[in-house]
Scaffold this motif. Sequence first.
Motif, mmCIF file in Angstrom:
data_model
loop_
_atom_site.group_PDB
_atom_site.id
_atom_site.type_symbol
_atom_site.label_atom_id
_atom_site.label_comp_id
_atom_site.label_asym_id
_atom_site.label_seq_id
_atom_site.Cartn_x
_atom_site.Cartn_y
_atom_site.Cartn_z
ATOM 1 N N SER A 1 0.825 -1.213 0.000
ATOM 2 C CA SER A 1 0.000 0.000 0.000
ATOM 3 C C SER A 1 0.861 1.265 0.000
ATOM 4 C CB SER A 1 -0.940 0.018 1.209
ATOM 5 O OG SER A 1 -0.213 0.196 2.416
ATOM 6 N N LEU A 2 2.108 1.134 0.465
ATOM 7 C CA LEU A 2 3.026 2.285 0.492
ATOM 8 C C LEU A 2 3.436 2.707 -0.917
ATOM 9 C CD1 LEU A 2 5.340 1.217 3.460
ATOM 10 C CD2 LEU A 2 3.426 2.829 3.519
ATOM 11 N N TRP A 3 3.234 1.792 -1.866
ATOM 12 C CA TRP A 3 3.548 2.124 -3.259
ATOM 13 C C TRP A 3 2.277 2.211 -4.112
ATOM 14 C CZ3 TRP A 3 7.390 0.406 -0.203
ATOM 15 C CH2 TRP A 3 8.631 1.050 -0.343
ATOM 16 N N ARG A 4 1.115 2.431 -3.408
ATOM 17 C CA ARG A 4 -0.138 2.621 -4.131
ATOM 18 C C ARG A 4 -0.009 3.887 -4.990
ATOM 19 N NH1 ARG A 4 -4.981 2.480 -0.352
ATOM 20 N NH2 ARG A 4 -4.701 0.239 -0.619
ATOM 21 N N GLY A 5 -0.415 3.764 -6.240
ATOM 22 C CA GLY A 5 -0.336 4.914 -7.142
ATOM 23 C C GLY A 5 1.080 5.235 -7.576
ATOM 24 N N SER A 6 2.015 4.281 -7.345
ATOM 25 C CA SER A 6 3.421 4.579 -7.661
ATOM 26 C C SER A 6 3.642 4.833 -9.152
ATOM 27 C CB SER A 6 4.339 3.448 -7.175
ATOM 28 O OG SER A 6 3.981 2.223 -7.774
ATOM 29 N N SER A 7 2.878 4.130 -9.998
ATOM 30 C CA SER A 7 3.039 4.370 -11.437
ATOM 31 C C SER A 7 2.660 5.807 -11.771
ATOM 32 C CB SER A 7 2.169 3.402 -12.245
ATOM 33 O OG SER A 7 0.801 3.577 -11.952
ATOM 34 N N LEU A 8 1.623 6.314 -11.087
ATOM 35 C CA LEU A 8 1.211 7.703 -11.297
ATOM 36 C C LEU A 8 2.238 8.670 -10.729
ATOM 37 C CD1 LEU A 8 -2.514 7.183 -10.361
ATOM 38 C CD2 LEU A 8 -1.723 8.043 -12.549
ATOM 39 N N THR A 9 2.749 8.334 -9.550
ATOM 40 C CA THR A 9 3.759 9.191 -8.931
ATOM 41 C C THR A 9 4.984 9.290 -9.826
ATOM 42 O OG1 THR A 9 3.021 8.393 -6.771
ATOM 43 C CG2 THR A 9 5.094 9.577 -6.817
ATOM 44 N N LYS B 1 -3.526 10.816 -9.390
ATOM 45 C CA LYS B 1 -2.635 10.319 -8.324
ATOM 46 C C LYS B 1 -3.241 10.591 -6.948
ATOM 47 C CE LYS B 1 0.879 12.853 -6.923
ATOM 48 N NZ LYS B 1 0.844 12.986 -5.446
ATOM 49 N N THR B 2 -3.746 11.795 -6.748
ATOM 50 C CA THR B 2 -4.338 12.173 -5.463
ATOM 51 C C THR B 2 -5.521 11.274 -5.122
ATOM 52 O OG1 THR B 2 -3.650 14.486 -5.664
ATOM 53 C CG2 THR B 2 -5.506 14.043 -4.213
ATOM 54 N N ARG B 3 -6.383 11.009 -6.102
ATOM 55 C CA ARG B 3 -7.584 10.210 -5.857
ATOM 56 C C ARG B 3 -7.256 8.737 -5.609
ATOM 57 N NH1 ARG B 3 -12.744 12.724 -9.093
ATOM 58 N NH2 ARG B 3 -12.457 14.850 -8.322
ATOM 59 N N VAL B 4 -6.309 8.197 -6.357
ATOM 60 C CA VAL B 4 -5.929 6.792 -6.169
ATOM 61 C C VAL B 4 -5.269 6.590 -4.809
ATOM 62 C CG1 VAL B 4 -4.392 4.949 -6.980
ATOM 63 C CG2 VAL B 4 -5.746 6.248 -8.623
ATOM 64 N N MET B 5 -4.380 7.513 -4.426
ATOM 65 C CA MET B 5 -3.686 7.392 -3.145
ATOM 66 C C MET B 5 -4.635 7.556 -1.968
ATOM 67 S SD MET B 5 -0.077 9.370 -3.659
ATOM 68 C CE MET B 5 1.312 8.578 -4.451
ATOM 69 N N ASN B 6 -5.638 8.417 -2.116
ATOM 70 C CA ASN B 6 -6.537 8.730 -1.011
ATOM 71 C C ASN B 6 -7.689 7.744 -0.878
ATOM 72 O OD1 ASN B 6 -7.400 10.639 1.125
ATOM 73 N ND2 ASN B 6 -9.179 10.915 -0.196
ATOM 74 N N MET B 7 -7.935 6.880 -1.868
ATOM 75 C CA MET B 7 -9.110 6.008 -1.827
ATOM 76 C C MET B 7 -9.079 5.079 -0.608
ATOM 77 S SD MET B 7 -8.537 3.236 -4.893
ATOM 78 C CE MET B 7 -7.118 2.155 -4.967
ATOM 79 N N LYS B 8 -10.270 4.892 -0.050
ATOM 80 C CA LYS B 8 -10.416 4.050 1.138
ATOM 81 C C LYS B 8 -10.867 2.667 0.692
ATOM 82 C CE LYS B 8 -11.898 4.993 5.873
ATOM 83 N NZ LYS B 8 -10.811 5.776 6.415
ATOM 84 N N VAL B 9 -10.082 1.661 0.977
ATOM 85 C CA VAL B 9 -10.394 0.291 0.571
ATOM 86 C C VAL B 9 -10.974 -0.459 1.769
ATOM 87 C CG1 VAL B 9 -9.498 -1.840 -0.422
ATOM 88 C CG2 VAL B 9 -8.502 0.344 -1.094
#
Length: 315
Positions: A183-191, A248-256
């Motif tokens: 989860s620490l690399w969630r959205g890493s492709s976008l980052t 990136k902001t939306r993918v990182m912030n999403m609550k699973v």
Amino acid sequence: MGVKGFVEGGIASIIAGCSTHPLDLIKVRMQLQGENAPTTNIRPALAFQPGSVHRSPAVTAQPPRVGPIAVGVKLVQQEGVAALFSGVSATVLRQCLYSTTRMGLYDMMKKKWSDPISGTLPLTSKIGAGLLAGGIGAAVGNPADVAMVRMQADGRLPSAQRRNYKSVVDAISRMAKDEGVTSLWRGSSLTVNRAMLVTASQLASYDEFKEKILKNGWMKDGLGTHVVASFSAGFVAAVASNPVDVIKTRVMNMKVEAGSPPPYSGAIDCALKTIRAEGPMALYKGFIPTITRQGPFTVVLFVTLEQVRKLLKDF
């Protein structure tokens, strides 16, 4: 020589990041506007016809968008002035990891690839150096980036849903424990994509603008040149990176939620859902605070960098 570029870039990045943090926070809040917002079905009134029932198509009404000043004022009113610096510890860690890496690598590549006689580097090579340095820097700094986005966005959630991270260390450790290390690399492709765009457009265009100004004799090498070149570079970086930044902001912030599918399956899914629900210009949400943050950030970054270079020139 190589280490010096990392130190100079790191110092300038931390100062720039902390001084413009409130603008970055407002940008994040604006980028999340309209996401998962309740919509209202409005049916236009039609003339009554006896003996018949008319059903008009529903029109989905989006909640009104709020500007950066209103977002900032509401934030201070509801959460206090200190809330403007929510997640600043994550900003410091992010600049230490991401910006120090990208600035140092770019400086190394620029020196290595420059013409040994003239000392110049073609624009295409500057862009290439920026893309490579930005990508590596983003991969290193992604955990701090995720923590920063979450800490900045926390205040907009209802009290019961807030994560209430105490610090960036608490955020990263809780994410790793509750959601897994990945989860620490969630959205890493976008980052990585965003960082490549920002670094290439920001650093390459700053060098290019500065060289053109000095070459044409428009200004001397001093504060004025540094400010003009850096603000121009900040505008270029904001235009290039804003769409990726929103996703990136939306993918990182999403609550699973446990047992439920995530709101977005990935970057493309997030982009399509955002455009479908809010229109294509939603990808430029937060552009005004992005440019009002990117401009000052880039100015502070390069003006500080030039001064730090002068101070450390004998080292």
